[in-house]
Design an enzyme around this catalytic site. Structure first.
Site, PDB file in Angstrom:
ATOM      1  N   HIS A 193     -15.465   5.348   2.194  1.00 14.77           N
ATOM      2  CA  HIS A 193     -14.415   5.803   3.096  1.00 14.77           C
ATOM      3  C   HIS A 193     -13.174   6.313   2.367  1.00 14.77           C
ATOM      4  CE1 HIS A 193     -12.930   1.616   2.603  1.00 14.77           C
ATOM      5  NE2 HIS A 193     -11.738   2.128   2.897  1.00 14.77           N
ATOM      6  N   ASP A 250     -16.599  -4.418  -5.910  1.00 20.53           N
ATOM      7  CA  ASP A 250     -16.103  -4.249  -4.552  1.00 20.53           C
ATOM      8  C   ASP A 250     -15.206  -3.024  -4.405  1.00 20.53           C
ATOM      9  OD1 ASP A 250     -15.935  -5.207  -1.841  1.00 20.53           O
ATOM     10  OD2 ASP A 250     -13.902  -5.874  -2.262  1.00 20.53           O
ATOM     11  N   HIS A 255     -14.610   3.071  -4.946  1.00 22.32           N
ATOM     12  CA  HIS A 255     -13.416   3.754  -4.448  1.00 22.32           C
ATOM     13  C   HIS A 255     -12.598   4.396  -5.571  1.00 22.32           C
ATOM     14  CE1 HIS A 255     -14.493   1.914  -0.781  1.00 22.32           C
ATOM     15  NE2 HIS A 255     -13.794   0.813  -0.873  1.00 22.32           N
ATOM     16  N   ARG A 357      -1.094   7.545 -10.360  1.00 21.68           N
ATOM     17  CA  ARG A 357       0.119   7.860 -11.135  1.00 21.68           C
ATOM     18  C   ARG A 357      -0.292   8.564 -12.427  1.00 21.68           C
ATOM     19  NH1 ARG A 357       5.029   5.504 -10.358  1.00 21.68           N
ATOM     20  NH2 ARG A 357       4.019   3.942  -9.029  1.00 21.68           N
ATOM     21  N   ARG A 384       0.456   8.606  -3.304  1.00 19.85           N
ATOM     22  CA  ARG A 384       0.328   7.296  -2.659  1.00 19.85           C
ATOM     23  C   ARG A 384      -0.577   7.443  -1.449  1.00 19.85           C
ATOM     24  NH1 ARG A 384       5.635   4.632  -0.333  1.00 19.85           N
ATOM     25  NH2 ARG A 384       5.300   6.285   1.183  1.00 19.85           N
ATOM     26  N   ARG A 478       2.506 -10.010  -9.799  1.00 15.15           N
ATOM     27  CA  ARG A 478       2.063  -8.666 -10.163  1.00 15.15           C
ATOM     28  C   ARG A 478       0.663  -8.668 -10.755  1.00 15.15           C
ATOM     29  NH1 ARG A 478       4.656  -7.070 -14.375  1.00 15.15           N
ATOM     30  NH2 ARG A 478       3.836  -4.950 -14.182  1.00 15.15           N
TER      31      ARG A 478
END
Length: 510
Positions: A193, A250, A255, A357, A384, A478
Site C-alpha cells: 500500500h 514487517d 515498504h 530525507r 514527508r 528516539r
C-alpha cells in the site's frame, strides 16, 4: 513489429460486468480497508455500473449481518451507504481447495455475467493471511477462474494478494511458484500500500517532469539518503504476529525498499508498468546483501508509563525480535556509488512519521567560513508521507537584519495548503482501481520481490540464529542510543538550529 507495451492502455470497458470477491470478508483488513476503499470508489463513480461485491469467509453470516458489520466503517450519507450495501452479497465457505463454497461463489458470479457478449471482470481480493493463499488460489482456479469459451475477449481474471510475501528469499520463491502455477504473472497483483500513497506516486512525476531534479539527483551532489518510518505505539496486543516477522520483514524489506527503488531508479523508457518495474528491479539488483556490520537493531523497553515489548502478553518470553532497525545499503551503480542509503523503522518511538530525507554535500568552499553560522546547514530535500503530506527543500538564507548572518529556511509544498479542497485518496482506493484498470505499475513484480529478499535474507537469517542481540531503548525515545554514531558514519548531519515556522494549516517538522 510493435511491442505489446506500445499498444497498452488501462481503460475500463464501459459495458463491463464486474464481480469483486473479497475473501476474508469478516476480518479486520476487509472491514477497515478493503470495503471502505470500494465504497470510496463507488461514491466517486469509479466502479462500473454493473458491479457486484461478494464477501467470502468461514464465518456464518447473512448478507444483512455483513452489512451491519461494515456500516460503521463506511463514511458518507446514509442513503449512499444503503445503495452501496445493496451491491454487497455474502457466501460462507472454507478456504481448503475442495470447499463447496467456491462452487457457490462461482454460481453467484456466473449469474451476474448473464450476457456473454459483454466483457466480464473477476477481481479476487485475498484479505487473508499469506499461508492460506496456495489453498485459496487452488479453489479459485478450479471453480471460479474459467470465463468460458464464449466470453468477450476483453474479459479478465485478476487476484490481489497482501504482504508478507514469504519471510525470506526461499519461502518467497516457494510461494511465488505455488501461486504462479495457478495464476500467471499478469493476473497477480501483489499489493504494497505504500506504492499507492500520494507522495510515492508523485516521485515518478517529480523526478522525470522537472529537469531541475535531474541535475543534482546523483552521487556528485547527494551525500546520503535517509528513509525513516516511525510509530509512536508498540505492538498493542499484536505481538504474536509481529514477533514472527520483526521490523525488517514487517516494514523495511517491503515498504521502505519500494520507496528506495522509486528514489534511485533510472528513467523508464515509457509509462508502461513493466518499463517502470524494470528500472526498479535493476536498481535493487545493484544493492549488495546486508551484513550485520551495516545494521543497528533495537527492542523497546518500558518507559514513559508504557510497557516494554517483552511485557506484552502476546509476545513470546525472551523474544529477541527487533522492534527497531537501521540498515545501511550501498547501490553499486554509476549514479549512486558511494552514497549511503539508510532505511530505518521502529515502534514505540517519540513520534509517528514517514519521511524521505536526501542530504546534499556541503559547499566545498564556504564563503561564510567553516566555523560560522553556516556550519551544519546542509541543503536537504525532504518528502514527508505522513502525517500531513509535504515536499520541501531546506536551504541557507540571510537572516533579516543589519548583520550578515545566516539561517535555514525552506521552499515548501504542503498538501494541506496547496490542495486544501482536494481529497487525497487512500492508498487502497487507488490500488484497487489500478487493478480494475489492469495497471500493474504500483504492484510488486516477482523479480522485484526476489531482488528485495536477496538484500535482506542473509542478515535476517543471522538475526534468527541469535548472532546479534537487539539494543534496548526506552518507549517514547528516539531509538537505540547507538543509532546516532551509525547515522554519522553514513554521513548524516543533523541540521543545527532549524525550526520550520509553519502557517496555520501546516504541522511543524524538522
Amino acid at each position: 513489429m510493435a511491442s505489446l507495451r506500445d499498444d497498452w492502455d488501462c481503460k475500463i470497458p464501459p459495458d463491463i460486468t464486474l464481480s469483486i470477491v473479497v475473501l476474508g470478508a469478516s476480518g479486520d483488513l476487509a472491514k477497515k480497508k478493503t470495503f471502505p476503499a470500494l465504497f470510496a470508489l463507488y461514491k466517486q463513480g469509479f466502479l462500473p455500473r454493473a458491479t457486484q461485491i461478494i464477501g467470502y469467509a468461514r464465518t456464518a453470516l447473512t448478507a444483512e449481518a455483513l452489512h451491519e458489520r461494515l456500516r460503521q466503517y463506511l463514511k458518507g450519507e446514509e442513503e449512499e451507504i444503503a445503495r452501496f450495501l445493496k451491491l454487497c452479497f455474502y457466501v460462507q465457505g472454507e478456504y481448503v481447495p475442495d470447499a463447496p463454497g467456491y462452487r457457490e461463489l462461482a454460481r453467484h458470479v456466473e449469474e451476474w455475467e448473464a450476457q456473454p457478449a459483454s466483457p466480464a471482470g473477476r477481481l479476487f481480493y485475498l484479505a487473508l493471511p499469506p499461508y492460506v493463499y496456495p489453498e485459496v488460489c487452488q479453489g479459485l482456479s478450479r471453480e471460479c477462474s474459467d470465463l468460458g469459451p464464449s466470453r468477450n475477449a476483453a474479459s479478465w481474471v485478476r487476484a490481489i494478494v497482501e504482504k508478507p510475501f514469504g519471510n525470506d528469499l526461499e519461502s518467497s520463491e516457494a510461494l511465488c511458484e505455488q501461486l504462479g502455477a495457478l495464476f500467471p504473472e499478469n493476473q497477480l497483483y501483489r499489493i504494497d500500500h505504500y506504492l499507492g500513497k500520494e507522495l510515492s506516486q508523485n516521485l515518478l512525476v517529480m523526478r522525470w517532469a522537472n529537469p531541475i531534479f535531474g541535475a543534482w539527483w546523483n552521487r556528485h551532489y547527494v551525500n546520503n539518503v535517509q528513509i525513516s518510518f516511525k510509530e509512536d505505539f508498540g505492538t498493542q496486543g499484536r505481538g504474536g504476529y509481529f514477533d514472527s516477522y520483526g521490523i525488517i520483514r514487517d516494514v523495511i524489506q517491503n515498504h521502505l525498499t519500494q520507496l528506495l527503488a522509486l528514489i534511485a531508479m533510472e528513467c523508464p523508457v515509457s509509462n508502461h508498468p513493466d518499463d517502470i518495474r524494470d528500472e526498479k528491479c535493476k536498481v535493487l539488483r545493484c544493492i549488495a546483501p546486508l551484513n550485520l556490520q551495516d545494521v543497528v537493531l533495537g527492542q523497546y523497553v518500558a518507559g514513559n508509563d508504557q510497557p516494554g515489548y517483552l511485557e506484552d502478553p502476546t509476545v513470546p518470553e525472551g523474544s529477541r525480535a527487533p522492534t527497531y532497525a537501521a540498515c545501511r545499503l550501498a547501490i553499486n551503480n554509476e549514479r549512486w556509488a558511494g552514497v549511503p542509503f539508510v532505511l530505518r523503522a521502529g515502534k514505540a518511538l517519540n513520534e509517528r512519521s514517514v519521511v524521505v530525507r536526501m542530504q546534499l554535500h556541503e559547499n566545498p568552499v564556504p564563503l561564510f567560513g567553516p566555523h560560522g553560522t553556516h556550519q551544519n546547514m546542509r541543503n536537504e530535500f525532504v518528502m514527508r508521507l505522513q502525517p500531513g503530506e509535504a515536499i520541501y527543500a531546506k536551504m541557507v538564507v540571510k537572516k533579516p537584519g543589519l548583520e550578515m548572518d545566516t539561517e535555514m529556511s525552506e521552499l515548501d509544498l504542503s498538501y494541506g495548503e496547496r490542495y486544501a479542497d482536494v481529497k487525497i485518496p487512500d492508498a487502497y482506493e487507488r490500488l484497487i482501481l489500478d487493478c480494475i484498470r489492469g495497471d500493474q505499475q504500483h504492484f510488486v513484480r516477482r523479480d522485484e520481490l526476489r531482488a528485495a529478499w536477496s538484500i535482506f535474507t542473509p542478515v535476517l537469517h543471522a538475526i534468527d540464529r541469535g548472532e546479534v542481540q537487539p539494543e534496548p531503548y526506552e518507549y517514547g525515545s528516539r531509538g537505540p542510543p547507538s543509532q546516532d554514531a551509525f547515522l554519522a558514519a553514513a554521513g548524516y548531519k543533523r541540521t543545527a538550529r532549524y525550526t520550520w515556522k509553519p502557517s496555520k494549516s501546516s504541522e511543524a517538522i524538522a
